[in-house]
Design an enzyme around this catalytic site. Structure first.
Site, mmCIF file in Angstrom:
data_model
loop_
_atom_site.group_PDB
_atom_site.id
_atom_site.type_symbol
_atom_site.label_atom_id
_atom_site.label_comp_id
_atom_site.label_asym_id
_atom_site.label_seq_id
_atom_site.Cartn_x
_atom_site.Cartn_y
_atom_site.Cartn_z
ATOM 1 N N GLU A 179 -8.898 -4.286 20.388
ATOM 2 C CA GLU A 179 -8.090 -3.375 21.187
ATOM 3 C C GLU A 179 -8.926 -2.789 22.318
ATOM 4 O OE1 GLU A 179 -6.800 -0.543 18.271
ATOM 5 O OE2 GLU A 179 -5.232 -1.868 17.477
ATOM 6 N N GLY B 259 -0.249 4.605 -0.309
ATOM 7 C CA GLY B 259 -0.987 5.845 -0.152
ATOM 8 C C GLY B 259 -0.089 6.871 0.519
ATOM 9 N N ARG B 260 -0.679 7.786 1.263
ATOM 10 C CA ARG B 260 0.110 8.842 1.900
ATOM 11 C C ARG B 260 1.158 8.279 2.854
ATOM 12 N NH1 ARG B 260 -5.161 10.304 1.626
ATOM 13 N NH2 ARG B 260 -5.713 12.330 0.686
ATOM 14 N N ILE B 261 0.725 7.368 3.734
ATOM 15 C CA ILE B 261 1.648 6.844 4.735
ATOM 16 C C ILE B 261 2.648 5.881 4.112
ATOM 17 C CG2 ILE B 261 1.802 5.467 6.853
ATOM 18 C CD1 ILE B 261 -0.975 6.632 7.606
ATOM 19 N N HIS C 44 -1.811 0.783 19.463
ATOM 20 C CA HIS C 44 -2.388 1.639 18.416
ATOM 21 C C HIS C 44 -1.904 3.080 18.612
ATOM 22 C CE1 HIS C 44 -6.044 1.914 15.520
ATOM 23 N NE2 HIS C 44 -5.198 2.890 15.264
ATOM 24 N N ALA C 45 -0.593 3.233 18.707
ATOM 25 C CA ALA C 45 -0.005 4.528 19.055
ATOM 26 C C ALA C 45 0.859 5.116 17.957
ATOM 27 C CB ALA C 45 0.826 4.380 20.330
ATOM 28 N N ALA C 46 0.971 4.442 16.811
ATOM 29 C CA ALA C 46 1.879 4.924 15.766
ATOM 30 C C ALA C 46 1.499 6.305 15.264
ATOM 31 C CB ALA C 46 1.913 3.935 14.603
ATOM 32 N N ASP D 127 0.615 -2.619 -4.709
ATOM 33 C CA ASP D 127 -0.623 -1.855 -4.538
ATOM 34 C C ASP D 127 -1.345 -1.830 -5.874
ATOM 35 O OD1 ASP D 127 -2.693 -0.061 -4.128
ATOM 36 O OD2 ASP D 127 -1.507 1.191 -2.764
ATOM 37 N N ALA E 295 -0.863 -0.441 10.107
ATOM 38 C CA ALA E 295 -2.044 -0.118 9.296
ATOM 39 C C ALA E 295 -3.309 -0.354 10.113
ATOM 40 C CB ALA E 295 -2.030 -0.932 8.004
ATOM 41 N N ARG E 296 -3.974 -1.471 9.881
ATOM 42 C CA ARG E 296 -5.167 -1.847 10.633
ATOM 43 C C ARG E 296 -4.978 -3.271 11.143
ATOM 44 N NH1 ARG E 296 -7.922 2.180 12.326
ATOM 45 N NH2 ARG E 296 -9.965 1.188 12.202
ATOM 46 N N GLY F 31 0.805 -1.210 0.000
ATOM 47 C CA GLY F 31 0.000 0.000 0.000
ATOM 48 C C GLY F 31 0.841 1.264 0.000
#
Length: 330
Positions: free
Chosen positions: A268, A156-158, A296-298, A177, A238-239, A154
């Site tokens: 979580e 995208g922006r990140i 989930h702190a990135a 991607d 990501a997720r 992927g």
């Protein structure tokens, strides 16, 4: 004229300085601090706009009860925790905030990669509890990063921001991607790989940067991990649903993955008796030294958190003023 009502479902607690500064003239802003969808009952039905974070989901149970809602802003990049199709049927726009934490997540992914590949986490853990000799040989063989292959799922922006950081380290950067147009590889100076299996088999480090969809749910699983190089590393910022965390645990137990770093999990916080958590906390289990878990702190920096709140509030303001929302995802 009565004020509109904007509800913040979860994650953000008072004081609501950002939200009230932007919305206070036209709306009452209320933070519910919900930890389950049931916590919203009787408190959200008359909201004109909703700001949703990532602790809870908005499903049919809630969306069908909304009487006045014009916009649900998912204050973050991912939007798999809201029933977008049903919201559209009800005439409710769903939007996200796609650009709030790009730098932070990319920095976190690279930081996790460096911590794994340089053996920092492994040596610190073991030496701290007196396991093994006080010498670099605990992490043999460790190889120079320059020239090693960093595979991104992927761009995208990140994913793009992460690619540029890995490229700056001298790594060969490849990506998979199928949804980006031709030419992304040329503009970034990286390589496009047409098949996921080929990316996995070539990469020394695999880093996930894609949304969670039906297509990507458990994209990284027992079968796909088996196609990775023996001794490779995996990073997921990501997720949670993109990676089957229990497959990762099995790959570490089987010594196929040398290490992994997961900033996100499907549930979580995870249950205390989850096998992943039990192994991660057990000093006699290989995951204790080779698996990094974060809550989930990135995305987090003070600036990034402010961006999330401000951009979400600004989108609510647009809609309440009769303008079109930005970044609609349904």
């Amino acid at each position: 004229m009565p004020k509109s009502k904007v509800v913040i479902t979860d994650f953000i607690n008072p004081p609501l300085h950002h939200e009230e500064k932007i919305l206070g003239d036209i709306a009452e802003v209320e933070a519910l601090n919900a930890f389950s969808e049931d916590d919203l009952t009787g408190k959200i039905e008359n909201a004109d706009a909703i700001m949703l974070y990532h602790f809870i989901s908005l499903t049919e149970k809630t969306i069908n009860r909304l009487e006045n809602c014009k916009l649900i802003v998912r204050c973050g990049v991912g939007f798999d925790n809201v029933d977008r199709a049903l919201a559209r049927e009800k005439g409710i726009n769903v939007a996200n905030v796609p650009d709030y934490g790009t730098e932070e997540v990319a920095d976190s992914a690279i930081g996790m990669m460096l911590t794994l590949t340089r053996g920092v986490h492994y040596m610190n853990n073991r030496l701290q509890r007196g396991a093994g000799p006080w010498i670099y040989e605990q992490v043999k063989p460790t190889h120079r990063l320059r020239g090693r292959t960093f595979g991104i799922i992927g761009v995208g922006r990140i994913g793009t921001a992460t690619a540029l950081r890995a490229k700056a380290l001298g790594m060969r950067v490849i990506y998979y991607d199928p949804h980006v147009p031709d030419g992304r590889d040329k503009s970034l100076g990286i390589e496009r790989i047409e098949e996921l299996d080929d990316l996995l088999s070539q990469s020394d480090v695999v880093s996930a940067h894609c949304p969670r969809t039906d297509e990507t749910q458990h994209m990284i699983n027992d079968e796909t991990i088996a196609k990775m190089k023996p001794g490779a590393f995996l990073v997921n910022t990501a997720r949670g649903g993109v990676v089957d965390a229990h497959a990762v645990l099995r790959a570490i137990e089987g010594d196929h993955l040398r290490g992994a770093a997961l900033d996100v999990l499907e549930t979580e916080p995870p249950e205390e008796d989850d096998p992943l958590m039990v192994a991660w906390r057990n000093p006699s289990h290989p995951a204790y030294d080779r698996l990094i878990l974060n809550p989930h702190a990135a995305f987090y920096s003070e600036e990034g958190l402010d961006d999330m709140r401000i951009k979400g509030s600004q989108n609510c303001l647009r809609v309440l003023n009769g303008q079109k929302p930005r970044n609609v995802v349904n």
